[in-house]
Design a protein around this motif. Sequence first.
Motif, PDB file in Angstrom:
ATOM      1  N   THR A  31       0.833  -1.216   0.000  1.00 37.56           N
ATOM      2  CA  THR A  31       0.000   0.000   0.000  1.00 37.56           C
ATOM      3  C   THR A  31       0.861   1.257   0.000  1.00 37.56           C
ATOM      4  O   THR A  31       0.671   2.147  -0.828  1.00 37.56           O
ATOM      5  CB  THR A  31      -0.927   0.022   1.236  1.00 37.56           C
ATOM      6  N   ALA A  32       1.799   1.323   0.938  1.00 44.16           N
ATOM      7  CA  ALA A  32       2.608   2.534   1.116  1.00 44.16           C
ATOM      8  C   ALA A  32       3.443   2.847  -0.116  1.00 44.16           C
ATOM      9  O   ALA A  32       3.480   3.996  -0.577  1.00 44.16           O
ATOM     10  CB  ALA A  32       3.505   2.377   2.333  1.00 44.16           C
ATOM     11  N   ASN A  33       4.099   1.833  -0.680  1.00 43.42           N
ATOM     12  CA  ASN A  33       4.953   2.062  -1.846  1.00 43.42           C
ATOM     13  C   ASN A  33       4.167   2.570  -3.052  1.00 43.42           C
ATOM     14  O   ASN A  33       4.595   3.509  -3.727  1.00 43.42           O
ATOM     15  CB  ASN A  33       5.710   0.792  -2.225  1.00 43.42           C
ATOM     16  N   LEU A  34       3.012   1.946  -3.295  1.00 47.54           N
ATOM     17  CA  LEU A  34       2.218   2.363  -4.467  1.00 47.54           C
ATOM     18  C   LEU A  34       1.562   3.718  -4.241  1.00 47.54           C
ATOM     19  O   LEU A  34       1.535   4.553  -5.141  1.00 47.54           O
ATOM     20  CB  LEU A  34       1.178   1.293  -4.796  1.00 47.54           C
ATOM     21  N   THR A  35       1.048   3.941  -3.032  1.00 44.94           N
ATOM     22  CA  THR A  35       0.400   5.226  -2.727  1.00 44.94           C
ATOM     23  C   THR A  35       1.407   6.366  -2.822  1.00 44.94           C
ATOM     24  O   THR A  35       1.106   7.415  -3.396  1.00 44.94           O
ATOM     25  CB  THR A  35      -0.249   5.199  -1.324  1.00 44.94           C
ATOM     26  N   ALA A  36       2.604   6.155  -2.275  1.00 50.37           N
ATOM     27  CA  ALA A  36       3.648   7.194  -2.307  1.00 50.37           C
ATOM     28  C   ALA A  36       4.008   7.548  -3.748  1.00 50.37           C
ATOM     29  O   ALA A  36       4.111   8.734  -4.097  1.00 50.37           O
ATOM     30  CB  ALA A  36       4.878   6.713  -1.558  1.00 50.37           C
ATOM     31  N   GLY A  37       4.155   6.525  -4.579  1.00 46.75           N
ATOM     32  CA  GLY A  37       4.489   6.758  -5.990  1.00 46.75           C
ATOM     33  C   GLY A  37       3.411   7.537  -6.709  1.00 46.75           C
ATOM     34  O   GLY A  37       3.696   8.496  -7.442  1.00 46.75           O
ATOM     35  N   HIS A  38       2.167   7.143  -6.488  1.00 45.77           N
ATOM     36  CA  HIS A  38       1.034   7.826  -7.138  1.00 45.77           C
ATOM     37  C   HIS A  38       0.927   9.280  -6.682  1.00 45.77           C
ATOM     38  O   HIS A  38       0.644  10.169  -7.479  1.00 45.77           O
ATOM     39  CB  HIS A  38      -0.262   7.077  -6.851  1.00 45.77           C
ATOM     40  N   LEU A  39       1.140   9.507  -5.385  1.00 41.95           N
ATOM     41  CA  LEU A  39       1.086  10.874  -4.854  1.00 41.95           C
ATOM     42  C   LEU A  39       2.175  11.746  -5.459  1.00 41.95           C
ATOM     43  O   LEU A  39       1.913  12.893  -5.841  1.00 41.95           O
ATOM     44  CB  LEU A  39       1.234  10.858  -3.326  1.00 41.95           C
ATOM     45  N   LEU A  40       3.388  11.196  -5.566  1.00 44.47           N
ATOM     46  CA  LEU A  40       4.499  11.950  -6.155  1.00 44.47           C
ATOM     47  C   LEU A  40       4.209  12.313  -7.602  1.00 44.47           C
ATOM     48  O   LEU A  40       4.427  13.458  -8.017  1.00 44.47           O
ATOM     49  CB  LEU A  40       5.793  11.125  -6.088  1.00 44.47           C
ATOM     50  N   ILE A  41       3.709  11.350  -8.361  1.00 43.63           N
ATOM     51  CA  ILE A  41       3.364  11.610  -9.771  1.00 43.63           C
ATOM     52  C   ILE A  41       2.300  12.698  -9.851  1.00 43.63           C
ATOM     53  O   ILE A  41       2.405  13.632 -10.658  1.00 43.63           O
ATOM     54  CB  ILE A  41       2.897  10.307 -10.476  1.00 43.63           C
ATOM     55  N   GLN A  42       1.281  12.584  -8.998  1.00 43.90           N
ATOM     56  CA  GLN A  42       0.189  13.571  -8.960  1.00 43.90           C
ATOM     57  C   GLN A  42       0.720  14.972  -8.658  1.00 43.90           C
ATOM     58  O   GLN A  42       0.405  15.940  -9.352  1.00 43.90           O
ATOM     59  CB  GLN A  42      -0.831  13.135  -7.902  1.00 43.90           C
ATOM     60  N   LEU A  43       1.550  15.084  -7.623  1.00 43.67           N
ATOM     61  CA  LEU A  43       2.079  16.388  -7.203  1.00 43.67           C
ATOM     62  C   LEU A  43       2.977  17.006  -8.266  1.00 43.67           C
ATOM     63  O   LEU A  43       2.860  18.199  -8.573  1.00 43.67           O
ATOM     64  CB  LEU A  43       2.839  16.251  -5.878  1.00 43.67           C
ATOM     65  N   ILE A  44       3.875  16.209  -8.825  1.00 44.21           N
ATOM     66  CA  ILE A  44       4.819  16.746  -9.820  1.00 44.21           C
ATOM     67  C   ILE A  44       4.100  17.133 -11.108  1.00 44.21           C
ATOM     68  O   ILE A  44       4.409  18.164 -11.710  1.00 44.21           O
ATOM     69  CB  ILE A  44       5.971  15.751 -10.072  1.00 44.21           C
TER      70      ILE A  44
ATOM     71  N   LEU B 213       8.856  12.240 -16.006  1.00 41.66           N
ATOM     72  CA  LEU B 213       9.072  11.103 -16.904  1.00 41.66           C
ATOM     73  C   LEU B 213       9.960  10.058 -16.243  1.00 41.66           C
ATOM     74  O   LEU B 213       9.655   8.854 -16.259  1.00 41.66           O
ATOM     75  CB  LEU B 213       9.711  11.588 -18.216  1.00 41.66           C
ATOM     76  N   LEU B 214      11.043  10.526 -15.623  1.00 36.94           N
ATOM     77  CA  LEU B 214      11.962   9.613 -14.926  1.00 36.94           C
ATOM     78  C   LEU B 214      11.269   8.915 -13.757  1.00 36.94           C
ATOM     79  O   LEU B 214      11.461   7.724 -13.526  1.00 36.94           O
ATOM     80  CB  LEU B 214      13.204  10.373 -14.428  1.00 36.94           C
ATOM     81  N   LEU B 215      10.445   9.687 -13.043  1.00 36.65           N
ATOM     82  CA  LEU B 215       9.709   9.133 -11.907  1.00 36.65           C
ATOM     83  C   LEU B 215       8.711   8.074 -12.363  1.00 36.65           C
ATOM     84  O   LEU B 215       8.521   7.049 -11.698  1.00 36.65           O
ATOM     85  CB  LEU B 215       8.986  10.254 -11.151  1.00 36.65           C
ATOM     86  N   THR B 216       8.080   8.314 -13.519  1.00 34.53           N
ATOM     87  CA  THR B 216       7.114   7.351 -14.061  1.00 34.53           C
ATOM     88  C   THR B 216       7.807   6.035 -14.403  1.00 34.53           C
ATOM     89  O   THR B 216       7.281   4.957 -14.123  1.00 34.53           O
ATOM     90  CB  THR B 216       6.394   7.935 -15.295  1.00 34.53           C
ATOM     91  N   ILE B 217       9.017   6.143 -14.987  1.00 30.65           N
ATOM     92  CA  ILE B 217       9.797   4.929 -15.298  1.00 30.65           C
ATOM     93  C   ILE B 217      10.124   4.185 -13.995  1.00 30.65           C
ATOM     94  O   ILE B 217       9.995   2.961 -13.913  1.00 30.65           O
ATOM     95  CB  ILE B 217      11.091   5.274 -16.071  1.00 30.65           C
ATOM     96  N   LEU B 218      10.510   4.947 -12.978  1.00 29.42           N
ATOM     97  CA  LEU B 218      10.815   4.358 -11.667  1.00 29.42           C
ATOM     98  C   LEU B 218       9.577   3.668 -11.091  1.00 29.42           C
ATOM     99  O   LEU B 218       9.677   2.570 -10.533  1.00 29.42           O
ATOM    100  CB  LEU B 218      11.310   5.442 -10.707  1.00 29.42           C
ATOM    101  N   GLU B 219       8.420   4.303 -11.247  1.00 28.87           N
ATOM    102  CA  GLU B 219       7.173   3.746 -10.704  1.00 28.87           C
ATOM    103  C   GLU B 219       6.774   2.445 -11.397  1.00 28.87           C
ATOM    104  O   GLU B 219       6.199   1.562 -10.768  1.00 28.87           O
ATOM    105  CB  GLU B 219       6.032   4.767 -10.814  1.00 28.87           C
ATOM    106  N   VAL B 220       7.087   2.335 -12.691  1.00 29.12           N
ATOM    107  CA  VAL B 220       6.820   1.081 -13.412  1.00 29.12           C
ATOM    108  C   VAL B 220       7.665  -0.031 -12.785  1.00 29.12           C
ATOM    109  O   VAL B 220       7.175  -1.134 -12.528  1.00 29.12           O
ATOM    110  CB  VAL B 220       7.126   1.225 -14.929  1.00 29.12           C
TER     111      VAL B 220
END
Length: 200
Positions: free
Chosen positions: A137-150, A173-180
């Motif tokens: 939960t935490a890892n996916l939520t954190a990633g989604h929040l970061l993408i949303q904010l940026i 873009l780099l963060l999205t690759i990291l999130e994948v």
Amino acid sequence: FPALLFPSPNNRWINNRLSTIQTWLLHLITKQLMVPLNKNGHKWAMMFTSLMIMLLTINLLGLLPYTFTPTTQLSMNMALAFPLWLATLLTGLRNQPSASLAHLLPEGTPTPLIPALILIETTSLLIRPLALGVRLTANLTAGHLLIQLISTASIALMPTLPAVSILTMIILLLLTILEVAVAMIQAYVFVLLLSLYLQE
């Protein structure tokens, strides 16, 4: 993906490259997960592989715009983690009760520390499903929040500071690759830890 699972009228087992890649991937995942387990644990192969594919699909589809990711909800992750952890625990207690209970007290412990260590080990055993669910939960939520904010920041900066906005988009873009990568790794870690609990 589900459409590929329907058999097509053909006289071959595997009839195209996509099916070949899919079969190879399933074989690779199953082999990776079953390496630490002995022969009896291989009965769990189908369930673990299915769980991994499901988590992988949900996590990756959740990165698309305007989609909801069920694995960001603690309730769903706990509903997956708790019964599977309990199953591994009960399987251990049924098949090897003395070996399972021996895990609660490490060998060569000084006598005064025995009660405290048993309490600590029992707590760590009981906290495992919570750790499994919360990690996902935490890892996916954190990633989604970061993408949303940026992404919000890059849109807001577009009219006033276009150069900063473009820089923010590159970071996005780099963060999205990291999130994948995170989406794939978290699905793997969830199932790998379950297989390790089963091995134990």
